[in-house]
Motif scaffolding. Sequence first.
Motif, PDB file in Angstrom:
ATOM      1  N   PRO A   1       0.815  -1.072   0.102  1.00 19.16           N
ATOM      2  CA  PRO A   1       0.010   0.072  -0.058  1.00 19.16           C
ATOM      3  C   PRO A   1       1.098   1.267   0.137  1.00 19.16           C
ATOM      4  N   ILE A   2       0.549   2.145  -0.928  1.00 19.26           N
ATOM      5  CA  ILE A   2       1.399   3.361  -1.153  1.00 19.26           C
ATOM      6  C   ILE A   2       0.590   4.372  -0.737  1.00 19.26           C
ATOM      7  N   PRO A   3       0.782   5.481   0.389  1.00 13.27           N
ATOM      8  CA  PRO A   3       0.168   6.578   0.480  1.00 13.27           C
ATOM      9  C   PRO A   3       0.780   7.671  -0.285  1.00 13.27           C
ATOM     10  N   LEU A   4       0.223   8.433  -0.825  1.00 12.34           N
ATOM     11  CA  LEU A   4       0.866   9.821  -1.531  1.00 12.34           C
ATOM     12  C   LEU A   4       0.050  10.993  -1.234  1.00 12.34           C
ATOM     13  N   PRO A   5       0.596  12.143  -1.588  1.00  7.36           N
ATOM     14  CA  PRO A   5      -0.094  13.319  -1.495  1.00  7.36           C
ATOM     15  C   PRO A   5      -0.950  13.476  -2.552  1.00  7.36           C
ATOM     16  N   GLN A   6      -2.057  14.022  -2.626  1.00 12.05           N
ATOM     17  CA  GLN A   6      -3.488  14.079  -3.396  1.00 12.05           C
ATOM     18  C   GLN A   6      -2.893  14.216  -4.746  1.00 12.05           C
ATOM     19  N   GLU A   7      -2.073  15.424  -4.892  1.00 12.99           N
ATOM     20  CA  GLU A   7      -1.563  15.686  -6.402  1.00 12.99           C
ATOM     21  C   GLU A   7      -0.818  14.583  -7.027  1.00 12.99           C
ATOM     22  N   LYS A   8       0.044  13.830  -6.322  1.00 12.51           N
ATOM     23  CA  LYS A   8       0.933  12.723  -6.965  1.00 12.51           C
ATOM     24  C   LYS A   8      -0.293  11.728  -7.444  1.00 12.51           C
ATOM     25  N   VAL A   9      -1.249  11.360  -6.499  1.00 14.24           N
ATOM     26  CA  VAL A   9      -2.360  10.215  -6.892  1.00 14.24           C
ATOM     27  C   VAL A   9      -3.033  10.934  -7.922  1.00 14.24           C
ATOM     28  N   ASP A  10      -3.610  12.159  -8.332  1.00 16.16           N
ATOM     29  CA  ASP A  10      -4.109  12.635  -9.280  1.00 16.16           C
ATOM     30  C   ASP A  10      -3.213  12.109 -10.536  1.00 16.16           C
ATOM     31  N   ILE A  11      -2.026  12.338 -10.621  1.00 14.33           N
ATOM     32  CA  ILE A  11      -1.258  12.430 -11.813  1.00 14.33           C
ATOM     33  C   ILE A  11      -1.147  10.727 -12.015  1.00 14.33           C
ATOM     34  N   LEU A  12      -1.130   9.639 -11.080  1.00 21.36           N
ATOM     35  CA  LEU A  12      -1.213   8.253 -11.429  1.00 21.36           C
ATOM     36  C   LEU A  12      -2.756   7.986 -11.874  1.00 21.36           C
ATOM     37  N   MET A  13      -3.663   8.676 -11.194  1.00 23.36           N
ATOM     38  CA  MET A  13      -5.143   8.458 -11.406  1.00 23.36           C
ATOM     39  C   MET A  13      -5.251   8.680 -13.174  1.00 23.36           C
ATOM     40  N   LYS A  14      -4.626   9.664 -13.521  1.00 23.24           N
ATOM     41  CA  LYS A  14      -4.997  10.162 -14.970  1.00 23.24           C
ATOM     42  C   LYS A  14      -4.269   9.038 -16.055  1.00 23.24           C
ATOM     43  N   ASP A  15      -2.956   8.787 -15.495  1.00 21.12           N
ATOM     44  CA  ASP A  15      -2.115   7.748 -16.163  1.00 21.12           C
ATOM     45  C   ASP A  15      -3.093   6.375 -16.328  1.00 21.12           C
ATOM     46  N   ALA A  16      -3.653   5.861 -14.996  1.00 20.93           N
ATOM     47  CA  ALA A  16      -4.374   4.715 -15.037  1.00 20.93           C
ATOM     48  C   ALA A  16      -5.713   4.591 -16.165  1.00 20.93           C
ATOM     49  N   GLU A  17      -6.321   5.970 -16.178  1.00 14.69           N
ATOM     50  CA  GLU A  17      -7.327   5.989 -16.923  1.00 14.69           C
ATOM     51  C   GLU A  17      -7.300   5.944 -18.427  1.00 14.69           C
ATOM     52  N   LYS A  18      -5.789   5.920 -18.864  1.00 12.85           N
ATOM     53  CA  LYS A  18      -5.465   5.544 -20.236  1.00 12.85           C
ATOM     54  C   LYS A  18      -5.798   3.916 -20.716  1.00 12.85           C
ATOM     55  N   GLY A  19      -5.800   3.417 -19.768  1.00 11.11           N
ATOM     56  CA  GLY A  19      -6.268   1.774 -20.167  1.00 11.11           C
ATOM     57  C   GLY A  19      -5.003   0.787 -20.192  1.00 11.11           C
ATOM     58  N   ALA A  20      -5.438  -0.237 -20.683  1.00 13.65           N
ATOM     59  CA  ALA A  20      -4.493  -1.315 -20.815  1.00 13.65           C
ATOM     60  C   ALA A  20      -2.983  -0.927 -21.363  1.00 13.65           C
ATOM     61  N   ASN A  21      -3.102  -0.138 -22.249  1.00 12.15           N
ATOM     62  CA  ASN A  21      -1.765   0.080 -23.033  1.00 12.15           C
ATOM     63  C   ASN A  21      -0.918   1.025 -22.007  1.00 12.15           C
ATOM     64  N   ALA A  22      -1.316   1.427 -21.112  1.00  7.71           N
ATOM     65  CA  ALA A  22      -0.592   2.535 -20.093  1.00  7.71           C
ATOM     66  C   ALA A  22      -0.031   1.738 -18.923  1.00  7.71           C
ATOM     67  N   ARG A  23       0.898   1.315 -18.807  1.00  5.80           N
ATOM     68  CA  ARG A  23       1.496   0.532 -17.805  1.00  5.80           C
ATOM     69  C   ARG A  23       2.442   1.123 -16.607  1.00  5.80           C
ATOM     70  N   MET A  24       2.230   0.912 -15.449  1.00  5.71           N
ATOM     71  CA  MET A  24       3.115   1.622 -14.410  1.00  5.71           C
ATOM     72  C   MET A  24       3.913   0.634 -14.062  1.00  5.71           C
ATOM     73  N   THR A  25       5.067   1.268 -13.340  1.00  2.17           N
ATOM     74  CA  THR A  25       6.216   0.222 -12.754  1.00  2.17           C
ATOM     75  C   THR A  25       6.225   0.762 -11.422  1.00  2.17           C
TER      76      THR A  25
END
Length: 201
Positions: free
Chosen positions: A118-142
Amino acid sequence: MDKFEKLTGIAAPLPQVNVDTDMIIPKQYLKTIKRTGLGVNLFDEMRYDEQGNEKPDFVLNQPAYREAEILVSGENFGCGSSREHAPWAIKDFGIRCVIAPSFADIFFNNCFKNGILPIPLPQEKVDILMKDAEKGANARMTVDLEAQTITTSDGEVISFEVDPFRKHCLINGLDDIGLTLEKAASIDSYESQAGQQRPWV
């Protein structure tokens, strides 16, 4: 417990605050003491209608996110009752990392004991990751636990903090039993000496 070192996978966006443990795994599925088989009922009431049919608009029912290994959500994730079945269901579905602005304490601790980061992050960082996640299966995080970084599909790197002891346990796949077994030689030595000193015990 499975080791957690580096994870590259699909991230599912769940922009909802106060996701409680009853939403994660409803009470009717708490009869089992097995850690497997609960993934199909993860977020049961959000995933299925009253007839048991999938709700197509729920994120984990969408083709792009059926194989998600990372979940990005809102603050106070895992609140509510202290059921350990919640991380069991998350892990059994295939999710190994949950990212949110904040977590309920008991759920947070239970994640580490079950091989979930579990990774707690400031809201502004979570917002960045949320937008990246919304790109779908072609957008993979590491998620790199050793380096303590999350890299977005666009290459943006976000650092996170983690307790050194918990980091050690995840990287080495050590739950409470595993930690005890690390001391097996010392325990055996103590028991042997105790048996000689107090044979009547």
